[in-house]
Motif scaffolding. Structure first.
Motif, PDB file in Angstrom:
ATOM      1  N   GLY A  52      45.060   4.350   9.974  1.00  0.00           N
ATOM      2  CA  GLY A  52      45.944   3.186   9.956  1.00  0.00           C
ATOM      3  C   GLY A  52      46.779   3.180   8.693  1.00  0.00           C
ATOM      4  N   CYS A  53      47.335   4.331   8.347  1.00  0.00           N
ATOM      5  CA  CYS A  53      48.031   4.504   7.065  1.00  0.00           C
ATOM      6  C   CYS A  53      49.320   3.705   6.942  1.00  0.00           C
ATOM      7  CB  CYS A  53      48.327   5.983   6.818  1.00  0.00           C
ATOM      8  SG  CYS A  53      49.559   6.683   7.945  1.00  0.00           S
ATOM      9  N   GLY A  54      49.826   3.194   8.039  1.00  0.00           N
ATOM     10  CA  GLY A  54      51.067   2.430   7.965  1.00  0.00           C
ATOM     11  C   GLY A  54      52.193   3.254   7.379  1.00  0.00           C
ATOM     12  N   ARG A  55      52.836   2.710   6.342  1.00  0.00           N
ATOM     13  CA  ARG A  55      53.984   3.388   5.725  1.00  0.00           C
ATOM     14  C   ARG A  55      53.579   4.411   4.676  1.00  0.00           C
ATOM     15  NH1 ARG A  55      56.452  -2.386   4.884  1.00  0.00           N
ATOM     16  NH2 ARG A  55      54.845  -2.198   3.322  1.00  0.00           N
ATOM     17  N   GLY A  56      52.274   4.600   4.449  1.00  0.00           N
ATOM     18  CA  GLY A  56      51.798   5.702   3.636  1.00  0.00           C
ATOM     19  C   GLY A  56      51.595   5.471   2.154  1.00  0.00           C
ATOM     20  N   GLU A  57      51.662   4.234   1.671  1.00  0.00           N
ATOM     21  CA  GLU A  57      51.516   3.981   0.236  1.00  0.00           C
ATOM     22  C   GLU A  57      50.183   4.503  -0.312  1.00  0.00           C
ATOM     23  OE1 GLU A  57      53.818   0.358   1.873  1.00  0.00           O
ATOM     24  OE2 GLU A  57      52.103   1.533   2.494  1.00  0.00           O
ATOM     25  N   LEU A  58      49.091   4.182   0.359  1.00  0.00           N
ATOM     26  CA  LEU A  58      47.779   4.612  -0.109  1.00  0.00           C
ATOM     27  C   LEU A  58      47.615   6.123   0.033  1.00  0.00           C
ATOM     28  CD1 LEU A  58      45.001   3.945  -1.242  1.00  0.00           C
ATOM     29  CD2 LEU A  58      44.246   3.486   1.110  1.00  0.00           C
ATOM     30  N   SER A  59      48.052   6.676   1.135  1.00  0.00           N
ATOM     31  CA  SER A  59      47.954   8.129   1.341  1.00  0.00           C
ATOM     32  C   SER A  59      48.652   8.881   0.215  1.00  0.00           C
ATOM     33  CB  SER A  59      48.600   8.528   2.676  1.00  0.00           C
ATOM     34  OG  SER A  59      47.948   7.942   3.764  1.00  0.00           O
ATOM     35  N   TYR A  60      49.848   8.435  -0.111  1.00  0.00           N
ATOM     36  CA  TYR A  60      50.618   9.079  -1.178  1.00  0.00           C
ATOM     37  C   TYR A  60      49.873   9.006  -2.514  1.00  0.00           C
ATOM     38  CZ  TYR A  60      54.195   9.751  -4.726  1.00  0.00           C
ATOM     39  OH  TYR A  60      54.888  10.179  -5.831  1.00  0.00           O
ATOM     40  N   THR A  61      49.367   7.850  -2.849  1.00  0.00           N
ATOM     41  CA  THR A  61      48.671   7.671  -4.122  1.00  0.00           C
ATOM     42  C   THR A  61      47.418   8.542  -4.183  1.00  0.00           C
ATOM     43  OG1 THR A  61      49.541   5.450  -4.381  1.00  0.00           O
ATOM     44  CG2 THR A  61      47.575   5.990  -5.653  1.00  0.00           C
ATOM     45  N   SER A  63      46.927  11.314  -2.641  1.00  0.00           N
ATOM     46  CA  SER A  63      47.329  12.724  -2.698  1.00  0.00           C
ATOM     47  C   SER A  63      47.718  13.151  -4.107  1.00  0.00           C
ATOM     48  CB  SER A  63      48.484  13.003  -1.735  1.00  0.00           C
ATOM     49  OG  SER A  63      49.693  12.447  -2.210  1.00  0.00           O
ATOM     50  N   LYS A  64      48.100  12.195  -4.946  1.00  0.00           N
ATOM     51  CA  LYS A  64      48.464  12.539  -6.330  1.00  0.00           C
ATOM     52  C   LYS A  64      47.268  13.053  -7.120  1.00  0.00           C
ATOM     53  CE  LYS A  64      50.714   8.806  -7.655  1.00  0.00           C
ATOM     54  NZ  LYS A  64      51.615   7.901  -8.373  1.00  0.00           N
ATOM     55  N   SER A  65      46.048  12.869  -6.604  1.00  0.00           N
ATOM     56  CA  SER A  65      44.844  13.374  -7.263  1.00  0.00           C
ATOM     57  C   SER A  65      44.637  14.864  -6.981  1.00  0.00           C
ATOM     58  CB  SER A  65      43.612  12.621  -6.752  1.00  0.00           C
ATOM     59  OG  SER A  65      43.352  13.003  -5.401  1.00  0.00           O
ATOM     60  N   GLY A  66      45.386  15.404  -6.034  1.00  0.00           N
ATOM     61  CA  GLY A  66      45.221  16.791  -5.625  1.00  0.00           C
ATOM     62  C   GLY A  66      44.459  16.932  -4.322  1.00  0.00           C
ATOM     63  N   ALA A  67      43.853  15.843  -3.844  1.00  0.00           N
ATOM     64  CA  ALA A  67      43.145  15.869  -2.560  1.00  0.00           C
ATOM     65  C   ALA A  67      44.139  16.112  -1.438  1.00  0.00           C
ATOM     66  CB  ALA A  67      42.426  14.544  -2.321  1.00  0.00           C
ATOM     67  N   HIS A  68      43.678  16.761  -0.365  1.00  0.00           N
ATOM     68  CA  HIS A  68      44.522  16.886   0.824  1.00  0.00           C
ATOM     69  C   HIS A  68      44.345  15.602   1.616  1.00  0.00           C
ATOM     70  CE1 HIS A  68      45.828  17.830   4.869  1.00  0.00           C
ATOM     71  NE2 HIS A  68      46.695  18.617   4.244  1.00  0.00           N
ATOM     72  N   VAL A  69      45.434  14.887   1.843  1.00  0.00           N
ATOM     73  CA  VAL A  69      45.369  13.585   2.508  1.00  0.00           C
ATOM     74  C   VAL A  69      46.183  13.631   3.791  1.00  0.00           C
ATOM     75  CG1 VAL A  69      45.832  11.109   2.305  1.00  0.00           C
ATOM     76  CG2 VAL A  69      45.123  12.411   0.288  1.00  0.00           C
ATOM     77  N   THR A  70      45.553  13.176   4.869  1.00  0.00           N
ATOM     78  CA  THR A  70      46.230  13.029   6.150  1.00  0.00           C
ATOM     79  C   THR A  70      46.260  11.554   6.482  1.00  0.00           C
ATOM     80  OG1 THR A  70      45.429  15.176   6.919  1.00  0.00           O
ATOM     81  CG2 THR A  70      46.215  13.637   8.597  1.00  0.00           C
ATOM     82  N   GLY A  71      47.447  11.029   6.616  1.00  0.00           N
ATOM     83  CA  GLY A  71      47.621   9.644   7.036  1.00  0.00           C
ATOM     84  C   GLY A  71      47.857   9.616   8.534  1.00  0.00           C
ATOM     85  N   ILE A  72      47.086   8.818   9.241  1.00  0.00           N
ATOM     86  CA  ILE A  72      47.196   8.717  10.699  1.00  0.00           C
ATOM     87  C   ILE A  72      47.437   7.265  11.079  1.00  0.00           C
ATOM     88  CG2 ILE A  72      45.972   8.960  12.893  1.00  0.00           C
ATOM     89  CD1 ILE A  72      44.496  11.305  11.755  1.00  0.00           C
ATOM     90  N   ASP A  73      48.377   7.077  11.985  1.00  0.00           N
ATOM     91  CA  ASP A  73      48.675   5.733  12.464  1.00  0.00           C
ATOM     92  C   ASP A  73      49.157   5.828  13.903  1.00  0.00           C
ATOM     93  OD1 ASP A  73      49.279   2.913  10.746  1.00  0.00           O
ATOM     94  OD2 ASP A  73      50.138   3.040  12.755  1.00  0.00           O
ATOM     95  N   ASP A  74      48.885   4.808  14.696  1.00  0.00           N
ATOM     96  CA  ASP A  74      49.355   4.769  16.081  1.00  0.00           C
ATOM     97  C   ASP A  74      50.844   4.473  16.172  1.00  0.00           C
ATOM     98  OD1 ASP A  74      46.907   5.327  17.270  1.00  0.00           O
ATOM     99  OD2 ASP A  74      46.351   3.212  17.435  1.00  0.00           O
ATOM    100  N   SER A  75      51.395   3.890  15.149  1.00  0.00           N
ATOM    101  CA  SER A  75      52.789   3.464  15.167  1.00  0.00           C
ATOM    102  C   SER A  75      53.729   4.618  14.817  1.00  0.00           C
ATOM    103  CB  SER A  75      52.998   2.329  14.168  1.00  0.00           C
ATOM    104  OG  SER A  75      54.375   2.072  13.991  1.00  0.00           O
ATOM    105  N   SER A  76      54.563   4.991  15.760  1.00  0.00           N
ATOM    106  CA  SER A  76      55.523   6.066  15.489  1.00  0.00           C
ATOM    107  C   SER A  76      56.537   5.651  14.431  1.00  0.00           C
ATOM    108  CB  SER A  76      56.226   6.501  16.774  1.00  0.00           C
ATOM    109  OG  SER A  76      56.925   5.423  17.356  1.00  0.00           O
ATOM    110  N   SER A  77      56.897   4.375  14.398  1.00  0.00           N
ATOM    111  CA  SER A  77      57.867   3.932  13.392  1.00  0.00           C
ATOM    112  C   SER A  77      57.250   3.950  11.990  1.00  0.00           C
ATOM    113  CB  SER A  77      58.415   2.542  13.727  1.00  0.00           C
ATOM    114  OG  SER A  77      57.385   1.576  13.726  1.00  0.00           O
ATOM    115  N   ALA A  78      55.959   3.615  11.875  1.00  0.00           N
ATOM    116  CA  ALA A  78      55.297   3.663  10.570  1.00  0.00           C
ATOM    117  C   ALA A  78      55.214   5.102  10.076  1.00  0.00           C
ATOM    118  CB  ALA A  78      53.903   3.046  10.653  1.00  0.00           C
ATOM    119  N   ILE A  79      54.853   6.037  10.956  1.00  0.00           N
ATOM    120  CA  ILE A  79      54.760   7.445  10.572  1.00  0.00           C
ATOM    121  C   ILE A  79      56.136   7.979  10.196  1.00  0.00           C
ATOM    122  CG2 ILE A  79      54.250   9.767  11.438  1.00  0.00           C
ATOM    123  CD1 ILE A  79      51.762   8.106  10.704  1.00  0.00           C
TER     124      ILE A  79
END
Length: 111
Positions: A52-61, A63-79
């Motif tokens: 439920g990553c939405g617009r990706g704010e948390l995923s992006y943050t 990922s800045k640690s070096g972790a591989h992050v996959t953001g998944i959301d049902d909303s095509s507009s959010a992705i």
């Protein structure tokens, strides 16, 4: 991660929207999102799924640690928004956004 200026007002939806607009989605100041990021304690050896990553704010943050992050959301507009904001003109190889069912993937942490 932006921590200065945290206040009680930032815990509401209006504060989240203001933060998103102010930092163009690249940083956040909402205490809930900061707490989640700290609890995840990401590192470069992790694969993290942001359900439920939405617009990706948390995923992006994360990922800045070096972790591989996959953001998944049902909303095509959010992705679409997340990809445009964080992946366009970017060389980030450890961040991806997909529209999919999260049960199809295996990760170290699910947030």
């Amino acid at each position: 991660m932006f921590v200065e200026g945290l206040s009680k007002e930032n815990s509401n939806l209006e504060g989240i929207i203001d933060s998103y607009k102010r930092y163009k989605g690249r940083e956040f100041e909402n205490s809930r999102l900061i707490s989640i990021s700290c609890l995840a304690n990401p590192n470069k050896d992790m694969n993290i799924l942001d359900v439920g990553c939405g617009r990706g704010e948390l995923s992006y943050t994360l990922s800045k640690s070096g972790a591989h992050v996959t953001g998944i959301d049902d909303s095509s507009s959010a992705i679409k928004t997340a990809k445009a904001k964080y992946l366009a003109n970017s060389s980030m190889k450890n961040l991806e956004f997909i529209q999919d069912n999260f049960l199809n993937h295996k990760f170290n942490k699910k947030i």
